[in-house]
Design an enzyme around this catalytic site. Structure first.
Site, PDB file in Angstrom:
ATOM      1  N   LEU A 153      -7.389  54.517  44.314  1.00 48.78           N
ATOM      2  CA  LEU A 153      -8.698  54.049  43.859  1.00 48.78           C
ATOM      3  C   LEU A 153      -9.386  53.226  44.943  1.00 48.78           C
ATOM      4  CD1 LEU A 153     -10.507  54.190  41.316  1.00 48.78           C
ATOM      5  CD2 LEU A 153      -9.669  51.916  40.731  1.00 48.78           C
ATOM      6  N   GLY A 154      -9.716  53.891  46.060  1.00 51.48           N
ATOM      7  CA  GLY A 154     -10.516  53.241  47.085  1.00 51.48           C
ATOM      8  C   GLY A 154     -11.987  53.484  46.807  1.00 51.48           C
ATOM      9  N   ILE A 156     -13.978  55.793  47.970  1.00 48.27           N
ATOM     10  CA  ILE A 156     -14.311  57.202  47.723  1.00 48.27           C
ATOM     11  C   ILE A 156     -13.922  57.586  46.304  1.00 48.27           C
ATOM     12  CG2 ILE A 156     -13.837  59.592  48.391  1.00 48.27           C
ATOM     13  CD1 ILE A 156     -13.475  58.587  51.268  1.00 48.27           C
ATOM     14  N   THR A 234      -8.951  65.721  49.915  1.00 48.81           N
ATOM     15  CA  THR A 234      -9.939  65.423  50.946  1.00 48.81           C
ATOM     16  C   THR A 234      -9.541  64.155  51.700  1.00 48.81           C
ATOM     17  OG1 THR A 234     -11.269  64.178  49.335  1.00 48.81           O
ATOM     18  CG2 THR A 234     -11.857  66.494  49.691  1.00 48.81           C
ATOM     19  N   ALA A 235      -8.279  63.749  51.553  1.00 50.48           N
ATOM     20  CA  ALA A 235      -7.813  62.483  52.153  1.00 50.48           C
ATOM     21  C   ALA A 235      -7.194  62.742  53.521  1.00 50.48           C
ATOM     22  CB  ALA A 235      -6.842  61.790  51.213  1.00 50.48           C
ATOM     23  N   ARG A 236      -5.903  63.055  53.548  1.00 47.89           N
ATOM     24  CA  ARG A 236      -5.207  63.381  54.790  1.00 47.89           C
ATOM     25  C   ARG A 236      -4.220  64.507  54.511  1.00 47.89           C
ATOM     26  NH1 ARG A 236      -8.859  61.294  56.889  1.00 47.89           N
ATOM     27  NH2 ARG A 236      -8.890  59.602  58.442  1.00 47.89           N
ATOM     28  N   GLU A 265      -4.950  69.210  62.975  1.00 42.09           N
ATOM     29  CA  GLU A 265      -6.340  69.653  63.023  1.00 42.09           C
ATOM     30  C   GLU A 265      -6.817  69.733  64.461  1.00 42.09           C
ATOM     31  OE1 GLU A 265      -8.755  67.186  60.483  1.00 42.09           O
ATOM     32  OE2 GLU A 265      -7.564  67.632  58.710  1.00 42.09           O
ATOM     33  N   HIS A 283     -12.172  70.123  57.239  1.00 40.94           N
ATOM     34  CA  HIS A 283     -12.423  68.676  57.244  1.00 40.94           C
ATOM     35  C   HIS A 283     -13.933  68.409  57.216  1.00 40.94           C
ATOM     36  CE1 HIS A 283     -10.302  64.670  58.351  1.00 40.94           C
ATOM     37  NE2 HIS A 283     -11.331  64.452  57.554  1.00 40.94           N
TER      38      HIS A 283
END
Length: 308
Positions: A153-154, A156, A234-236, A265, A283
């Protein structure tokens, strides 16, 4: 003597020279990325030797890079994640690591909602059928009442919650730290990680890449997903085990996946390419014209503010 800002980012200034103008007006010398591409460690080292500040994307700012720039005081990331920067060593060398907070949250949340709508309303399939000359009504699913599970829960994650609320989704979250203030403000429920993966219809990952989150979504985790959910990352990349996700998609443990980040990547040979029930993007979370301009400006302002 002017302070020197070296741009290792391949995208800085792509759509506007406003950030560079701010730096020049503040009295800095600005040196661009001469390679005009994503830089490896050696290429970064080749241009940062006399830098007082660096503006970077996801190129690695390692101990060797930091040691190669003895005057370095600020590393300004165009973005919010700092796993590409050796933050601990930077702190040891009294080098500030700045981020462009408040810029990337909305576009990443938009991308997640785009995935969800594409998957649930099967827009791509309907478009394909129509272009092939077939008037075929493809039955989708409504979002109302579906359980969206947010892992991490950051900022984003919070922005995604605001957008998902407009679709009358039920939202739960899991994090290492419970946030009762956010629960009250956003109308969400805290659950354990185990409860989340068992009960969510859609799981969206917004956790940082740490030792504790690396390979968090592996085959054993996916076997516990009772609702065969949509999994979105969509994080890492390394948070999700790609090979295990392939197996989970084949076995129906995960109904659909949307992946924007990868363990390496750029990556053009992901095994997920062979799965029709996976959407892959390179990305693209922050890849909008507006975000590029705003990240440039905030990164420049972070440097200006520091030296003031």
């Amino acid at each position: 003597m002017k302070k020197k800002v070296v741009i290792t980012s391949e995208f800085f200034g792509r759509f506007s020279n406003e950030a560079e103008r701010l730096l020049l007006e503040a009295g800095f010398e600005v040196v661009g990325n001469p390679y005009k591409k994503f830089l490896n460690e050696e290429e970064v080292i080749s241009i940062v030797g006399d830098a007082d500040a660096i503006i970077c994307d996801l190129e690695k700012i390692t101990k060797k890079v930091i040691d190669s720039a003895p005057n370095l005081k600020v590393i300004a990331r165009r973005g919010v994640g700092v796993d590409s920067v050796d933050v601990a060593y930077a702190a040891e060398k009294d080098v500030l690591v700045a981020r462009t907070l408040g810029v990337v949250e909305k576009p990443v949340a938009e991308l997640v909602m785009a995935y969800i709508l594409q998957i649930y309303r099967r827009i791509g399939e309907s478009n394909k059928a129509m272009k092939e000359g077939s008037w075929t009504k493809i039955l989708g699913n409504s979002l109302e009442g579906k359980v969206l599970g947010i892992v991490g829960l950051g900022n984003i994650g919070k922005e995604l919650i605001r957008k998902a609320k407009a679709f009358d989704m039920e939202i739960v979250y899991s994090d290492v730290m419970r946030n009762t203030e956010a629960e009250e403000a956003l109308g969400i429920q805290y659950v354990s990680f185990e409860e989340l993966i068992e009960n969510a219809d859609i799981i969206s990952i917004h956790a940082p890449l740490l030792e504790s989150t690396k390979n968090l979504f592996n085959y054993d985790t996916m076997k516990k997903m009772k609702k065969q959910p949509v999994l979105i990352n969509t994080a890492r990349g390394p948070i999700v085990n790609e090979e295990d996700l392939c197996t989970a998609l084949e076995e129906g443990l995960v109904s659909f996946a949307a992946i924007d980040v990868f363990d390496v990547e750029p990556k053009t040979d992901s095994p997920l390419r062979n799965h029709d029930n996976a959407i892959l993007t390179p990305h693209n979370g922050t890849f909008t014209k507006e975000v590029f301009i705003n990240m440039d400006i905030l990164a420049a302002k972070n440097i200006i503010d520091y030296f003031k």
